[in-house]
Design a protein around this motif. Structure first.
Motif, PDB file in Angstrom:
ATOM      1  N   ILE A   1      18.678   0.892 -49.370  1.00  0.00           N
ATOM      2  CA  ILE A   1      17.474   0.782 -50.225  1.00  0.00           C
ATOM      3  C   ILE A   1      16.188   1.028 -49.549  1.00  0.00           C
ATOM      4  O   ILE A   1      15.811   0.845 -48.505  1.00  0.00           O
ATOM      5  CB  ILE A   1      17.179  -1.028 -50.675  1.00  0.00           C
ATOM      6  CG1 ILE A   1      18.528  -1.407 -51.170  1.00  0.00           C
ATOM      7  CG2 ILE A   1      16.141  -1.156 -51.545  1.00  0.00           C
ATOM      8  CD1 ILE A   1      18.773  -0.755 -52.587  1.00  0.00           C
ATOM      9  N   ILE A   2      15.504   2.190 -50.513  1.00  0.00           N
ATOM     10  CA  ILE A   2      14.064   2.669 -49.791  1.00  0.00           C
ATOM     11  C   ILE A   2      13.153   1.714 -50.441  1.00  0.00           C
ATOM     12  O   ILE A   2      12.931   1.982 -51.748  1.00  0.00           O
ATOM     13  CB  ILE A   2      14.185   4.120 -49.919  1.00  0.00           C
ATOM     14  CG1 ILE A   2      15.455   4.821 -49.640  1.00  0.00           C
ATOM     15  CG2 ILE A   2      12.778   4.957 -49.284  1.00  0.00           C
ATOM     16  CD1 ILE A   2      15.793   4.713 -48.282  1.00  0.00           C
ATOM     17  N   HIS A   3      12.053   1.375 -49.741  1.00  0.00           N
ATOM     18  CA  HIS A   3      11.039   0.779 -50.267  1.00  0.00           C
ATOM     19  C   HIS A   3       9.886   1.752 -50.390  1.00  0.00           C
ATOM     20  O   HIS A   3       9.750   2.642 -49.652  1.00  0.00           O
ATOM     21  CB  HIS A   3      10.419  -0.466 -49.405  1.00  0.00           C
ATOM     22  CG  HIS A   3      11.622  -1.483 -49.233  1.00  0.00           C
ATOM     23  ND1 HIS A   3      11.805  -2.527 -50.134  1.00  0.00           N
ATOM     24  CD2 HIS A   3      12.506  -1.867 -48.276  1.00  0.00           C
ATOM     25  CE1 HIS A   3      12.848  -3.289 -49.675  1.00  0.00           C
ATOM     26  NE2 HIS A   3      13.042  -2.811 -48.608  1.00  0.00           N
ATOM     27  N   LYS A   4       8.881   1.510 -51.449  1.00  0.00           N
ATOM     28  CA  LYS A   4       7.682   2.247 -51.564  1.00  0.00           C
ATOM     29  C   LYS A   4       6.833   1.635 -50.675  1.00  0.00           C
ATOM     30  O   LYS A   4       6.060   0.453 -50.809  1.00  0.00           O
ATOM     31  CB  LYS A   4       7.323   2.115 -53.154  1.00  0.00           C
ATOM     32  CG  LYS A   4       8.227   2.875 -53.829  1.00  0.00           C
ATOM     33  CD  LYS A   4       7.747   2.740 -55.467  1.00  0.00           C
ATOM     34  CE  LYS A   4       8.979   3.216 -56.522  1.00  0.00           C
ATOM     35  NZ  LYS A   4       8.346   3.156 -57.954  1.00  0.00           N
ATOM     36  N   ALA A   5       6.374   2.051 -49.315  1.00  0.00           N
ATOM     37  CA  ALA A   5       5.796   1.542 -48.472  1.00  0.00           C
ATOM     38  C   ALA A   5       4.991   2.486 -47.744  1.00  0.00           C
ATOM     39  O   ALA A   5       5.120   3.760 -47.717  1.00  0.00           O
ATOM     40  CB  ALA A   5       6.768   0.680 -47.651  1.00  0.00           C
TER      41      ALA A   5
ATOM     42  N   GLY B   1      13.964  -5.463 -37.653  1.00  0.00           N
ATOM     43  CA  GLY B   1      12.895  -6.503 -37.589  1.00  0.00           C
ATOM     44  C   GLY B   1      12.646  -7.396 -36.681  1.00  0.00           C
ATOM     45  O   GLY B   1      11.924  -8.457 -36.406  1.00  0.00           O
ATOM     46  N   TYR B   2      13.307  -7.207 -35.571  1.00  0.00           N
ATOM     47  CA  TYR B   2      13.274  -7.719 -34.320  1.00  0.00           C
ATOM     48  C   TYR B   2      13.821  -6.874 -33.181  1.00  0.00           C
ATOM     49  O   TYR B   2      14.256  -5.689 -33.321  1.00  0.00           O
ATOM     50  CB  TYR B   2      14.333  -9.043 -34.495  1.00  0.00           C
ATOM     51  CG  TYR B   2      15.659  -8.761 -34.992  1.00  0.00           C
ATOM     52  CD1 TYR B   2      16.809  -8.395 -33.981  1.00  0.00           C
ATOM     53  CD2 TYR B   2      16.034  -8.604 -36.323  1.00  0.00           C
ATOM     54  CE1 TYR B   2      17.919  -7.802 -34.463  1.00  0.00           C
ATOM     55  CE2 TYR B   2      17.177  -8.381 -36.568  1.00  0.00           C
ATOM     56  CZ  TYR B   2      18.298  -7.985 -35.501  1.00  0.00           C
ATOM     57  OH  TYR B   2      19.710  -7.494 -36.034  1.00  0.00           O
ATOM     58  N   GLU B   3      13.646  -7.406 -32.045  1.00  0.00           N
ATOM     59  CA  GLU B   3      13.802  -6.326 -30.804  1.00  0.00           C
ATOM     60  C   GLU B   3      15.394  -6.504 -30.515  1.00  0.00           C
ATOM     61  O   GLU B   3      15.919  -7.719 -30.597  1.00  0.00           O
ATOM     62  CB  GLU B   3      13.008  -6.951 -29.419  1.00  0.00           C
ATOM     63  CG  GLU B   3      11.495  -6.898 -29.671  1.00  0.00           C
ATOM     64  CD  GLU B   3      11.031  -7.272 -28.423  1.00  0.00           C
ATOM     65  OE1 GLU B   3      10.956  -6.530 -27.336  1.00  0.00           O
ATOM     66  OE2 GLU B   3      10.117  -8.277 -28.328  1.00  0.00           O
ATOM     67  N   LEU B   4      15.920  -5.433 -30.201  1.00  0.00           N
ATOM     68  CA  LEU B   4      17.292  -5.413 -29.901  1.00  0.00           C
ATOM     69  C   LEU B   4      17.583  -5.798 -28.264  1.00  0.00           C
ATOM     70  O   LEU B   4      16.968  -4.939 -27.415  1.00  0.00           O
ATOM     71  CB  LEU B   4      17.990  -3.838 -30.061  1.00  0.00           C
ATOM     72  CG  LEU B   4      19.341  -3.732 -29.718  1.00  0.00           C
ATOM     73  CD1 LEU B   4      20.511  -4.614 -30.356  1.00  0.00           C
ATOM     74  CD2 LEU B   4      19.536  -2.029 -29.861  1.00  0.00           C
TER      75      LEU B   4
ATOM     76  N   VAL C   1       5.717  -3.206 -46.505  1.00  0.00           N
ATOM     77  CA  VAL C   1       6.698  -4.390 -47.182  1.00  0.00           C
ATOM     78  C   VAL C   1       7.415  -5.069 -46.206  1.00  0.00           C
ATOM     79  O   VAL C   1       7.526  -6.352 -46.413  1.00  0.00           O
ATOM     80  CB  VAL C   1       7.840  -3.530 -48.078  1.00  0.00           C
ATOM     81  CG1 VAL C   1       8.579  -4.471 -48.918  1.00  0.00           C
ATOM     82  CG2 VAL C   1       7.236  -2.735 -49.281  1.00  0.00           C
ATOM     83  N   LEU C   2       8.020  -4.593 -45.391  1.00  0.00           N
ATOM     84  CA  LEU C   2       8.808  -5.576 -44.347  1.00  0.00           C
ATOM     85  C   LEU C   2       8.207  -5.947 -43.156  1.00  0.00           C
ATOM     86  O   LEU C   2       8.792  -6.538 -42.396  1.00  0.00           O
ATOM     87  CB  LEU C   2       9.978  -4.505 -44.019  1.00  0.00           C
ATOM     88  CG  LEU C   2      10.959  -4.025 -45.002  1.00  0.00           C
ATOM     89  CD1 LEU C   2      12.095  -2.950 -44.453  1.00  0.00           C
ATOM     90  CD2 LEU C   2      11.555  -4.978 -45.938  1.00  0.00           C
ATOM     91  N   GLY C   3       7.202  -5.542 -42.875  1.00  0.00           N
ATOM     92  CA  GLY C   3       6.256  -5.915 -41.866  1.00  0.00           C
ATOM     93  C   GLY C   3       6.579  -4.897 -40.525  1.00  0.00           C
ATOM     94  O   GLY C   3       6.919  -3.931 -40.472  1.00  0.00           O
ATOM     95  N   LYS C   4       6.493  -5.665 -39.147  1.00  0.00           N
ATOM     96  CA  LYS C   4       6.623  -4.997 -38.232  1.00  0.00           C
ATOM     97  C   LYS C   4       8.025  -4.518 -37.965  1.00  0.00           C
ATOM     98  O   LYS C   4       9.170  -5.282 -37.986  1.00  0.00           O
ATOM     99  CB  LYS C   4       6.155  -5.817 -36.818  1.00  0.00           C
ATOM    100  CG  LYS C   4       6.180  -5.287 -35.418  1.00  0.00           C
ATOM    101  CD  LYS C   4       5.548  -6.016 -34.565  1.00  0.00           C
ATOM    102  CE  LYS C   4       5.524  -5.237 -33.182  1.00  0.00           C
ATOM    103  NZ  LYS C   4       4.821  -6.069 -31.950  1.00  0.00           N
TER     104      LYS C   4
END
Length: 216
Positions: A3-7, A70-73, A88-91
């Motif tokens: 899914i590709i967000h318009k961002a 959405g978080y550190e690996l 849309v998704l933040g950092k």
């Protein structure tokens, strides 16, 4: 399915790649990177974005797999390319995907099973968006995948080697290294002895090898 967000992204993906490439041992300091195209794999859990960029710089073509989280690996700080703000998704934490276990599993799956790139849907639209790079694995495995584990990738001579437990994967960073081994798997499968991921894009006459399983 991806899914590709318009961002809006800050910095952009290409800006992150342009900062990352000069620091890599397989990059020749020549020309500013320009995007040729990209393809995605799907994370079944829907948590990690997996997108591989094909870029040109000077006379060379490079392959840059990225993973977006959405978080550190944990344990992958050496492979962190940077962070970006996604409207849309933040950092988002952006990694060299060769160190990301989700990418490693997706790549191995594509190579071994003959899978293609993931279909891409823009959020809110019903028709898929065409991929600018088309890929397909040459394997035909229809059973379970071998056990995989992640280890630190090692780069050199235009490739990155990933020891993934029972498999050793090779990712071609400098795609022109594989140009002489361009293979049309439908017409001449006997020319390709390794299981591989091949790809093509606009202006490319024959598929080229992007990654493969190395046989011991």
């Amino acid at each position: 399915m991806a899914i590709i967000h318009k961002a809006t992204l800050s910095p952009s993906k290409l800006e992150l790649i342009a900062d990352y490439l000069p620091k890599q041992p397989w990059f020749i300091q020549e020309g500013e990177p320009e995007l040729v195209g990209a393809y995605r794999f799907d994370d079944p859990a829907g948590e990690v974005g997996i997108e591989t960029h094909v870029v040109s710089a000077g006379d060379r073509i490079y392959q840059v797999p990225l993973s977006y989280r959405g978080y550190e690996l944990a344990g992958a700080n050496d492979w962190l390319i940077g962070t970006m703000d996604h409207s849309v998704l933040g950092k988002r934490w952006v990694y060299d995907a060769c160190a990301d276990p989700v990418y490693i599993k997706a790549l191995a799956t594509a190579i071994l099973t003959g899978q293609k790139e993931a279909e891409q849907f823009v959020d809110g639209e019903s028709q898929p968006r065409p991929s600018t790079v088309s890929v397909q694995g040459t394997g035909m495995l229809d059973g379970g995948l071998p056990a995989l584990s992640a280890s630190a990738p090692v780069s050199g001579s235009g490739v990155t080697i990933i020891d993934a437990g029972s498999l050793r994967l090779k990712v071609n960073r400098v795609v022109e290294v594989a140009v002489d081994a361009a293979v049309n798997t439908a017409a001449a499968p006997e020319l390709h002895t390794e299981l591989a991921l091949t790809g093509t894009w606009e202006g490319l006459e024959n598929p080229v090898e992007l990654a493969s399983v190395i046989r011991d």
